[in-house]
Design an enzyme around this catalytic site. Structure first.
Site, PDB file in Angstrom:
ATOM      1  N   HIS A   1       0.850  -1.186   0.000  1.00  0.00           N
ATOM      2  CA  HIS A   1       0.000   0.000   0.000  1.00  0.00           C
ATOM      3  C   HIS A   1       0.889   1.241   0.000  1.00  0.00           C
ATOM      4  O   HIS A   1       1.951   1.242   0.637  1.00  0.00           O
ATOM      5  CB  HIS A   1      -0.889   0.030   1.243  1.00  0.00           C
ATOM      6  CG  HIS A   1      -1.869  -1.078   1.320  1.00  0.00           C
ATOM      7  ND1 HIS A   1      -2.844  -1.115   2.294  1.00  0.00           N
ATOM      8  CD2 HIS A   1      -2.051  -2.196   0.571  1.00  0.00           C
ATOM      9  CE1 HIS A   1      -3.578  -2.202   2.137  1.00  0.00           C
ATOM     10  NE2 HIS A   1      -3.112  -2.876   1.105  1.00  0.00           N
TER      11      HIS A   1
ATOM     12  N   GLU B   1       0.590   4.037   1.584  1.00  0.00           N
ATOM     13  CA  GLU B   1       0.754   4.616   2.920  1.00  0.00           C
ATOM     14  C   GLU B   1       1.822   3.860   3.721  1.00  0.00           C
ATOM     15  O   GLU B   1       2.567   4.453   4.486  1.00  0.00           O
ATOM     16  CB  GLU B   1      -0.576   4.598   3.690  1.00  0.00           C
ATOM     17  CG  GLU B   1      -1.719   5.263   2.963  1.00  0.00           C
ATOM     18  CD  GLU B   1      -2.493   4.309   2.046  1.00  0.00           C
ATOM     19  OE1 GLU B   1      -3.555   4.734   1.562  1.00  0.00           O
ATOM     20  OE2 GLU B   1      -2.053   3.161   1.832  1.00  0.00           O
TER      21      GLU B   1
ATOM     22  N   CYS C   1      -5.868   1.873   5.880  1.00  0.00           N
ATOM     23  CA  CYS C   1      -6.335   0.633   6.484  1.00  0.00           C
ATOM     24  C   CYS C   1      -5.630   0.493   7.841  1.00  0.00           C
ATOM     25  O   CYS C   1      -4.687   1.241   8.139  1.00  0.00           O
ATOM     26  CB  CYS C   1      -6.019  -0.552   5.567  1.00  0.00           C
ATOM     27  SG  CYS C   1      -4.263  -1.001   5.516  1.00  0.00           S
TER      28      CYS C   1
ATOM     29  N   CYS D   1      -1.755   0.188   7.595  1.00  0.00           N
ATOM     30  CA  CYS D   1      -1.068   1.430   7.237  1.00  0.00           C
ATOM     31  C   CYS D   1      -1.168   2.458   8.358  1.00  0.00           C
ATOM     32  O   CYS D   1      -0.208   3.190   8.615  1.00  0.00           O
ATOM     33  CB  CYS D   1      -1.634   1.979   5.935  1.00  0.00           C
ATOM     34  SG  CYS D   1      -1.270   0.908   4.520  1.00  0.00           S
TER      35      CYS D   1
END
Length: 163
Positions: A60, A62, A90, A93
């Site tokens: 991801h 992030e 999420c 992250c």
């Protein structure tokens, strides 16, 4: 009921770049998420997009920002930085963000919105609960979602789902 955040022109500029990165991810066959790390002076230090299509669900943007920041910024610089993102972090992250001590998060769309859209489209829930960032990192300065960008982000996720 969703309460929307009214971003400054600079914040909206950064969020629009995040949506562009999300579109790039989707065009490359990935999930539509994009994020920026911006320092206290407003300079973009790092940007990325989702890269999970090859099987590593931790790729991801992030999470990549947290890794980059831990390697390239001092703790004070991290705390003064802002992460802009097309979708609320999420839990994985958000935890990475908290562990490395990054500052504020501004997001275009919330996890709650995404969960609602996926439910509308009968998409099964993922393996991890969709928790809001403050449930994972209490006390963190968080702003979003942004009404002006919600439709555009929804359209990207609809395209991913073949809608």
């Amino acid at each position: 009921m969703t309460t929307f955040y009214d971003p400054s022109p600079a914040e909206l500029h950064h969020l629009r770049r995040c949506v562009d990165l999300a579109r790039t991810a989707l065009d490359d066959g990935d999930e539509p998420f994009g994020s920026l790390l911006v320092d206290a002076e407003g300079r973009v230090l790092f940007e990325d997009r989702n890269r999970v299509k090859d099987g590593d669900a931790t790729r991801h943007p992030e999470f990549e920002i947290a890794r980059w920041a831990a390697e390239h910024q001092t703790p004070a610089e991290r705390a003064a930085s802002t992460v802009y993102t097309s979708g609320e972090h999420c839990p994985m992250c958000a935890a990475a963000h908290g562990w490395v001590g990054l500052g504020r998060i501004v997001y275009a769309t919330s996890s709650e919105q995404l969960s609602q859209w996926l439910a509308e489209w009968d998409v099964p829930a993922g393996p991890v609960a969709a928790l809001p960032i403050p449930a994972v990192v209490p006390g963190l300065d968080v702003a979003g979602p942004v009404a002006e960008l919600s439709g555009e982000v929804r359209a990207l996720h609809a395209r991913l789902q073949g809608r």
